[in-house]
Design a protein around this motif. Structure first.
Motif, PDB file in Angstrom:
ATOM      1  N   SER A   1      31.123  17.181  39.149  1.00  0.00           N
ATOM      2  CA  SER A   1      32.445  16.551  39.220  1.00  0.00           C
ATOM      3  C   SER A   1      33.413  17.187  38.223  1.00  0.00           C
ATOM      4  O   SER A   1      34.600  17.362  38.530  1.00  0.00           O
ATOM      5  CB  SER A   1      32.326  15.048  38.949  1.00  0.00           C
ATOM      6  OG  SER A   1      31.887  14.803  37.622  1.00  0.00           O
ATOM      7  N   GLN A   2      32.915  17.551  37.029  1.00  0.00           N
ATOM      8  CA  GLN A   2      33.779  18.212  36.048  1.00  0.00           C
ATOM      9  C   GLN A   2      34.212  19.593  36.543  1.00  0.00           C
ATOM     10  O   GLN A   2      35.368  19.997  36.361  1.00  0.00           O
ATOM     11  CB  GLN A   2      33.045  18.348  34.710  1.00  0.00           C
ATOM     12  CG  GLN A   2      32.593  17.038  34.092  1.00  0.00           C
ATOM     13  CD  GLN A   2      33.728  16.078  33.849  1.00  0.00           C
ATOM     14  OE1 GLN A   2      34.777  16.456  33.328  1.00  0.00           O
ATOM     15  NE2 GLN A   2      33.534  14.825  34.229  1.00  0.00           N
ATOM     16  N   LEU A   3      33.292  20.316  37.165  1.00  0.00           N
ATOM     17  CA  LEU A   3      33.651  21.624  37.711  1.00  0.00           C
ATOM     18  C   LEU A   3      34.643  21.484  38.868  1.00  0.00           C
ATOM     19  O   LEU A   3      35.545  22.320  39.018  1.00  0.00           O
ATOM     20  CB  LEU A   3      32.390  22.350  38.187  1.00  0.00           C
ATOM     21  CG  LEU A   3      31.455  22.860  37.086  1.00  0.00           C
ATOM     22  CD1 LEU A   3      30.174  23.426  37.706  1.00  0.00           C
ATOM     23  CD2 LEU A   3      32.143  23.934  36.250  1.00  0.00           C
ATOM     24  N   ALA A   4      34.478  20.445  39.676  1.00  0.00           N
ATOM     25  CA  ALA A   4      35.427  20.223  40.770  1.00  0.00           C
ATOM     26  C   ALA A   4      36.832  19.993  40.223  1.00  0.00           C
ATOM     27  O   ALA A   4      37.819  20.542  40.743  1.00  0.00           O
ATOM     28  CB  ALA A   4      34.977  19.035  41.620  1.00  0.00           C
ATOM     29  N   PHE A   5      36.928  19.187  39.173  1.00  0.00           N
ATOM     30  CA  PHE A   5      38.243  18.964  38.565  1.00  0.00           C
ATOM     31  C   PHE A   5      38.786  20.246  37.954  1.00  0.00           C
ATOM     32  O   PHE A   5      39.948  20.604  38.161  1.00  0.00           O
ATOM     33  CB  PHE A   5      38.141  17.885  37.483  1.00  0.00           C
ATOM     34  CG  PHE A   5      39.448  17.628  36.777  1.00  0.00           C
ATOM     35  CD1 PHE A   5      40.299  16.631  37.221  1.00  0.00           C
ATOM     36  CD2 PHE A   5      39.833  18.373  35.667  1.00  0.00           C
ATOM     37  CE1 PHE A   5      41.506  16.389  36.594  1.00  0.00           C
ATOM     38  CE2 PHE A   5      41.038  18.143  35.028  1.00  0.00           C
ATOM     39  CZ  PHE A   5      41.882  17.145  35.497  1.00  0.00           C
ATOM     40  N   GLY A   6      37.952  20.945  37.179  1.00  0.00           N
ATOM     41  CA  GLY A   6      38.421  22.133  36.483  1.00  0.00           C
ATOM     42  C   GLY A   6      38.872  23.233  37.427  1.00  0.00           C
ATOM     43  O   GLY A   6      39.926  23.841  37.220  1.00  0.00           O
ATOM     44  N   LEU A   7      38.098  23.489  38.465  1.00  0.00           N
ATOM     45  CA  LEU A   7      38.464  24.543  39.412  1.00  0.00           C
ATOM     46  C   LEU A   7      39.748  24.200  40.163  1.00  0.00           C
ATOM     47  O   LEU A   7      40.625  25.051  40.348  1.00  0.00           O
ATOM     48  CB  LEU A   7      37.321  24.768  40.398  1.00  0.00           C
ATOM     49  CG  LEU A   7      36.055  25.425  39.821  1.00  0.00           C
ATOM     50  CD1 LEU A   7      34.922  25.388  40.828  1.00  0.00           C
ATOM     51  CD2 LEU A   7      36.342  26.859  39.385  1.00  0.00           C
ATOM     52  N   THR A   8      39.868  22.937  40.566  1.00  0.00           N
ATOM     53  CA  THR A   8      41.053  22.537  41.334  1.00  0.00           C
ATOM     54  C   THR A   8      42.295  22.501  40.450  1.00  0.00           C
ATOM     55  O   THR A   8      43.340  23.075  40.791  1.00  0.00           O
ATOM     56  CB  THR A   8      40.826  21.158  41.973  1.00  0.00           C
ATOM     57  OG1 THR A   8      39.597  21.170  42.696  1.00  0.00           O
ATOM     58  CG2 THR A   8      41.957  20.819  42.907  1.00  0.00           C
TER      59      THR A   8
END
Length: 278
Positions: free
Chosen positions: A236-243
């Motif tokens: 979930s953190q990677l999803a936020f960071g990438l987006t």
């Protein structure tokens, strides 16, 4: 530091005398802070070391600085040629000279937009986690709200998997506020990294944040720490960071006032670029 020549023709320089007081002061400061999480005696020892070393360090320089004379080797006794050439100084705001970096930044509104989009991506990942692991989209929401509601932190599995109005409200507020705040931070900090900002914001920052939460949550909230599934948390953190990083990186940058001339910054004259930015 001063240089002098003694009676037998040898060159010497005066340097501050070596001292161990700064090292002892650092040890005392470390002990004093370590006592906050260990025992009061450790803090007391640290305070004593700080006071003693501060007094000793003070008398190293006052009323007279302690110095030692160091002989300069013959191979280093080379006369320094004095340069008479003049140096042209750059003026602020002219010829691209600037006081601070970066010269261009993203707007706060772009940070809010990135936070909203990144928060939506994180929420989607959290909902997928709830469906796959607990067949409930409410579990990640209630788990997030458990960080602020003690009643949910001690609730059983069945309660967390059901719909709770308090969990939805508190979890939504926490998620929205944190997403907006981190989005603004992305807009402010990513211009500092001119090379590969998408990697910094999309991968490195989420991984560092996940590592910090993993290392501290067991102490701050052990009950909540036992319920978190770290694979999905990192996802979930990677999803936020990438987006969010992609949104910020693709947004238009705004030139800061330090790129303007002095007349434009003081309002005496307004150029085309300055008027457009205003």
């Amino acid at each position: 530091m001063s240089e002098q020549t003694n009676h037998d023709g040898r060159h010497q320089i005066s340097l501050p005398a070596p001292t161990a007081w700064p090292l002892l002061f650092a040890f005392g400061l470390t002990f004093g802070l370590a006592g906050l999480v260990t025992h009061v005696i450790v803090t007391m020892v640290g305070v004593v070391l700080v006071l003693v070393s501060a007094r000793g360090w003070w008398w190293e320089v006052l009323p007279h600085e302690r110095e030692v004379e160091i002989e300069v080797p013959a191979r280093l006794q080379v006369p320094v040629a004095r340069a008479l050439a003049r140096v042209d100084h750059l003026q602020l705001g002219e010829a691209g000279h600037r006081m601070r970096l970066p010269a261009q930044v993203h707007s706060i509104s772009e940070g809010w937009k990135a936070g909203l989009v990144g928060g939506a991506a994180m929420a989607a990942t959290g909902a997928l986690f709830g469906i796959v692991s607990h067949t409930s989209i409410w579990y990640p929401v209630n788990l997030l709200a458990a960080g602020a509601l003690p009643s949910l932190a001690t609730a059983d599995q069945a309660t967390l998997e059901g719909f709770l109005a308090s969990g939805l409200i508190v979890g939504g507020i926490i998620h929205l506020s944190l997403s907006l705040m981190v989005g603004v931070l992305y807009a402010a900090l990513l211009p500092i990294f001119p090379r590969h900002p998408a990697i910094v914001g999309g991968v490195l920052a989420p991984l560092l944040w996940s590592a910090l939460i993993w290392a501290s949550l067991g102490i701050v909230n052990p009950q909540l720490n036992q319920r978190i599934e770290w694979f999905w948390f990192v996802a979930s953190q990677l999803a936020f960071g990438l987006t969010a990083g992609f949104v910020v990186h693709r947004s238009e940058k705004i030139a800061t006032m330090q790129t303007w001339s002095l007349a434009e910054r003081t309002g005496i004259e307004a150029g085309g670029d300055a008027g457009g930015e205003a």
